[in-house]
Design an enzyme around this catalytic site. Structure first.
Site, short mmCIF file in Angstrom:
data_model
loop_
_atom_site.label_atom_id
_atom_site.label_comp_id
_atom_site.label_asym_id
_atom_site.label_seq_id
_atom_site.Cartn_x
_atom_site.Cartn_y
_atom_site.Cartn_z
CB SER A 196 51.29 49.03 30.71
OG SER A 196 51.22 49.80 31.88
CG ASP A 290 45.71 54.36 30.04
OD1 ASP A 290 45.98 54.50 31.25
OD2 ASP A 290 46.43 53.74 29.24
CG HIS A 320 46.33 50.96 31.63
ND1 HIS A 320 47.34 51.67 31.01
CD2 HIS A 320 46.93 49.93 32.27
CE1 HIS A 320 48.50 51.09 31.29
NE2 HIS A 320 48.27 50.04 32.04
#
Length: 348
Positions: A196, A290, A320
């Site tokens: 991320s 995601d 995610h």
């Protein structure tokens, strides 16, 4: 004997056991809890993650408006619940570039000193996350791959807005290269990775290393954030109900990059960066459910178009944050194990 995971509170341990039990229940019970299969964009959400999201929504809806200190403590607690107890050969607490770091040494390393090393940056939208939130996946990656992992930290927003995290990541990586011998690492076998926001930082480090002639063998970018001005189909499809929300991303953007004009800076929106052809080979992993999926895949295509060796893997049924979910269920752990196996091949 391999060290176990960090000590957690009794309440967290009970919640973790309860979640593991629920996700290991008979298939009929899991279907009853999870409901009908979720199929979007030609993909089916992994049943164990569907059930986990359902239980989370019932027990404790994610509140995007809580104070930042509470948000950070909640992430530590949630990570402990889903991370479980992951064995590792040895863990060393270090200071790298003036900031806390954690060195994970596998029980059976792929090679003796000097050997490979993965430098890892945690996710959390540049506003949360630390060594503890990503302790379980770092242990899992190191122990499974046989490649030591060095987790680095960086200053968080809003206390330290852009480019603080980027600068800390780059400085930390340079420190590692300069002190490779002390870490038992071969400077020619160092990789960089993150998830991320950490994937964004890892990508930025790789770009800087290529521009400055600093050796870097490999980069692994797990559902990376690549464009703060995102306008994608995956954002519209998955911005609510699949853990990472549009509200959280808006808050993270406002805290980390409060000046809208800075959101086009290639140090944070890396899809705007010039890609050196000699950039380190990349392994880009996205999750099907995601909101960041499409921008991660756009960046992978950019790398390929620039002549960079890149492998793109979409984990179609995952969400995610799956890298943290190695202690409950099976789908996320299997994906993390695949990343570890790829790490062993690339650096081992």
């Amino acid at each position: 004997m391999p060290l176990l995971s960090l000590v957690v509170s009794p309440r967290t341990a009970v919640e973790s056991r309860a979640l593991r039990a629920a996700m290991s229940a008979p298939s009929w019970a899991r279907r009853l809890i999870a409901g009908r299969p979720v199929m979007i964009d030609g993909q089916t959400l992994a049943p164990d993650l569907q059930m986990m999201l359902r239980l989370q929504a019932i027990a404790r809806p994610r509140d995007e408006e809580v104070p930042i200190a509470m948000m950070r403590s909640n992430m530590v607690r949630e990570a402990a619940i889903v991370g479980g107890q992951q064995s590792i050969g040895e863990v060393r607490e270090l200071v790298v570039g003036g900031r806390p770091a954690r060195h994970y040494l596998p029980s059976e390393p792929v090679s003796s000193d000097p050997g490979p090393l993965l430098v890892y940056f945690h996710g959390g939208g540049w506003i949360e996350g630390d060594l503890d939130t990503h302790d379980a996946p770092c242990r899992r990656l190191a122990e499974r791959s046989g490649v030591p992992v060095l987790a680095l930290t960086y200053r968080l927003a809003p206390e330290h807005p852009f480019p603080a995290a980027h600068d800390d990541a780059e400085a930390g990586f340079r420190w590692v290269v300069d002190h490779a011998a002390e870490l038992g690492a071969d400077p020619q076998r160092i990789g960089v990775g993150g998830d991320s926001a950490g994937g964004n930082l890892a990508a930025g480090v790789a770009l800087a290393a290529a521009r400055d002639g600093v050796p870097l063998a490999w980069q692994v970018l797990l559902y990376p954030c690549t464009d703060l001005e995102r306008d994608t189909q995956s954002l519209r499809l998955f911005g609510e109900g699949f853990y990472l929300t549009t509200a959280f991303m808006d808050r993270a953007n406002d805290y980390y990059v409060p000046r809208p004009e800075d959101r086009r800076d290639p140090r944070v929106s890396i899809v705007r960066a010039e890609i050196p052809s000699d950039l380190a080979p990349a392994y880009v992993v996205t999750a099907g459910f995601d909101p960041l999926r499409d921008e991660g895949e756009t960046y992978a295509r950019m790398l390929a178009d620039a002549g960079v060796t890149v492998e793109l893997q979409r984990c179609t049924g995952l969400i995610h944050g799956f890298v943290n979910i190695v202690g409950v269920g099976s789908s996320s752990r299997a994906a993390v194990d695949d990343v570890a196996d790829r790490l062993r091949t690339a650096l081992g």
